[in-house]
Design an enzyme around this catalytic site. Structure first.
Site, short mmCIF file in Angstrom:
data_model
loop_
_atom_site.label_atom_id
_atom_site.label_comp_id
_atom_site.label_asym_id
_atom_site.label_seq_id
_atom_site.Cartn_x
_atom_site.Cartn_y
_atom_site.Cartn_z
N ARG A 40 0.80 -0.93 0.03
CA ARG A 40 0.02 -0.02 -0.01
C ARG A 40 0.80 1.14 -0.08
NH1 ARG A 40 -5.43 -1.49 3.97
NH2 ARG A 40 -6.50 -2.49 2.20
N LYS A 177 -20.14 -14.70 5.16
CA LYS A 177 -21.69 -14.30 5.28
C LYS A 177 -22.31 -13.50 4.18
CE LYS A 177 -21.33 -13.04 10.31
NZ LYS A 177 -21.34 -11.90 10.96
N GLY A 322 -9.34 -7.27 0.16
CA GLY A 322 -9.44 -7.99 1.28
C GLY A 322 -9.05 -9.37 1.22
N GLY A 345 -14.23 -3.34 0.86
CA GLY A 345 -15.49 -2.79 1.38
C GLY A 345 -15.84 -1.59 0.23
P1 AMP Z 1 -15.16 -12.43 4.44
O1 AMP Z 1 -14.59 -11.66 5.57
O2 AMP Z 1 -16.60 -12.52 4.78
O3 AMP Z 1 -14.92 -12.14 3.22
O4 AMP Z 1 -15.03 -14.13 4.85
C1 AMP Z 1 -13.46 -14.25 4.57
C2 AMP Z 1 -13.32 -15.54 5.55
O5 AMP Z 1 -14.28 -16.67 5.30
C3 AMP Z 1 -11.87 -16.16 5.36
O6 AMP Z 1 -11.27 -15.99 6.55
C4 AMP Z 1 -12.41 -17.64 5.13
O7 AMP Z 1 -11.36 -18.41 5.88
C5 AMP Z 1 -13.83 -17.79 5.72
N1 AMP Z 1 -14.56 -19.02 5.01
C6 AMP Z 1 -14.62 -18.99 3.91
N2 AMP Z 1 -15.25 -20.13 3.46
C7 AMP Z 1 -15.81 -20.74 4.68
C8 AMP Z 1 -16.33 -21.94 5.34
N3 AMP Z 1 -16.81 -22.89 4.26
N4 AMP Z 1 -16.63 -22.21 6.45
C9 AMP Z 1 -16.04 -21.05 7.34
N5 AMP Z 1 -15.23 -20.10 7.01
C10 AMP Z 1 -15.19 -20.06 5.65
#
Ligand code: AMP
Length: 369
Positions: A40, A177, A322, A345
């Site tokens: 960055r 999520k 991210g 984001g």
């Molecule tokens: P986010 O912060 O919502 O973009 O999610 C990213 C995180 O989701 C990463 O740290 C991944 O390890 C986690 N992740 C991805 N797939 C899964 C899964 N099937 N079960 C649990 N965690 C997950």
């Protein structure tokens, strides 16, 4: 219109405040932090060098971590200042903006402090442009302002993708999520030709189709929203095999139905190959969010296959910051895609809404109005 650096006129002898995003990953003890990746800082050099080579006095300002308005040793700007001094010796750097609660609170008194003695403002912090914070929206109210090189490039790429993508346009979404990304999924459904969903969020979609998902991540309050998306006009591709842990905690490969007690942690090899195929046949691809828990090597294969397809396809490829950017870097494929957004984001919010508070502020600056 948003002004570019060239629109600022003669900057010689002027003091220019550049809002950068130097929120770099760090490790080590709180009072002796080490920068893990200076990407960055290096990314801002094009803007900084443009200004200094034309005789401007440049002062940068950035946030670092989440100190919540207090001075916290762990988030001291000192290591960043040291690295910046090596890369751009004449450029000054203010203390972490978020040490002052006026930054996140968008306090006019804090803005007044920031612009004191400053002639021009440049925003090059795309990753923070979706926040209505003092250093983002305050200075353009009174100072001639422009977008830096990084911010400008982000805007060009994301605007093209949002309003004039080469088709077929495919979005690949993952991460933990559905609720975090519902708005962006709904917005993308209006512009993409196909949507691929993996990562933790795919289990809410599978559950919405009444498939058993064992103990995998699931947001029960999102099932109706998932059903609605699945019944829309845009095809949504979900995994057809899953990799994870069985109820004894052992690594296992499943079909699309998970037995009781099993936990899905990555898309399976069949799904990864199918997703890669769709990416190879697309003309534009936007990817945000890992396909599985890629930090654990056992569950990285799905994300790696998607990353490799992003690298190999002839399509115009954009990765939205991210975790997906971190995954690309981990697989050493970050140079192989067309654009890695510096803001996770911010890129999602821009694709969803078509504008960001930081851009609105630049458009309202006195040199543009
Ligand atoms: P986010 O912060 O919502 O973009 O999610 C990213 C995180 O989701 C990463 O740290 C991944 O390890 C986690 N992740 C991805 N797939 C899964 C899964 N099937 N079960 C649990 N965690 C997950």
């Amino acid at each position: 219109m948003i002004a570019k650096l060239e629109d600022l006129g003669d900057v010689r002898g002027k003091t220019v405040l550049v809002r950068t995003d130097f929120n770099v990953p760090m490790s080590g003890p709180d009072d002796d932090r080490i920068i893990v990746d200076d990407f960055r800082i290096r990314s801002a050099l094009e803007t900084l060098n443009w200004l200094t080579s034309r005789g401007a006095n440049v002062v940068c300002a950035t946030h670092l971590g989440r100190p919540k308005g207090k001075k916290v040793a762990k988030y001291s700007i000192a290591p960043v200042r040291k690295r910046l001094a090596e890369l751009a010796p004449s450029v000054l750097l203010l203390e972490n903006l978020r040490f002052n609660e006026g930054e996140e609170g968008n306090d006019p008194n804090f803005v007044a402090k920031l612009v004191d003695g400053v002639d021009i403002y440049v925003n090059d912090a795309f990753g923070a442009a979706h926040r209505s914070h003092a250093s983002i929206v305050g200075p353009p109210k009174t100072l001639p302002s422009a977008a830096g090189r990084l911010l400008h490039r982000e805007l060009e790429v994301l605007t093209e993708l949002r309003s004039n993508p080469k088709r077929p346009f495919v979005a690949v979404l993952g991460g933990s999520k559905v609720s975090d990304k519902l708005g962006v999924i709904q917005a993308l459904m209006k512009v993409v030709d196909q949507l691929i969903i993996g990562g933790g969020m795919c289990f809410s979609f599978l559950a919405a189709k009444n498939l058993p998902i064992g103990d995998s991540l699931c947001e029960l309050d999102q099932l109706d929203a998932c059903r609605q998306l699945l019944s829309g006009d845009v095809p949504i591709h979900l995994p057809e095999d899953i990799v994870g842990l069985n109820k004894s905690g052992e690594f296992a490969t499943f079909g699309v139905r998970l037995p009781d007690g099993a936990k899905g942690l990555d898309i399976g090899p069949g799904s990864a190959a199918a997703f890669a195929d769709i990416i190879m046949n697309a003309c534009s691809v936007f990817w945000n969010g890992p396909m599985g828990m890629f930090e654990d090597e056992r569950f990285a294969a799905g994300t790696r296959t998607v990353a490799q397809a992003m690298a190999d396809t002839k399509a115009f490829t954009v990765v939205g910051g991210g975790d997906s950017a971190a995954a690309l870097a981990q697989f050493r494929l970050d140079k192989e895609v067309d654009h890695v957004s510096t803001g996770g984001g911010a890129s999602l919010e821009f694709l969803q809404l078509g504008d960001l508070p930081g851009l609105v502020a630049l458009r309202g600056a006195p040199n543009v109005k």
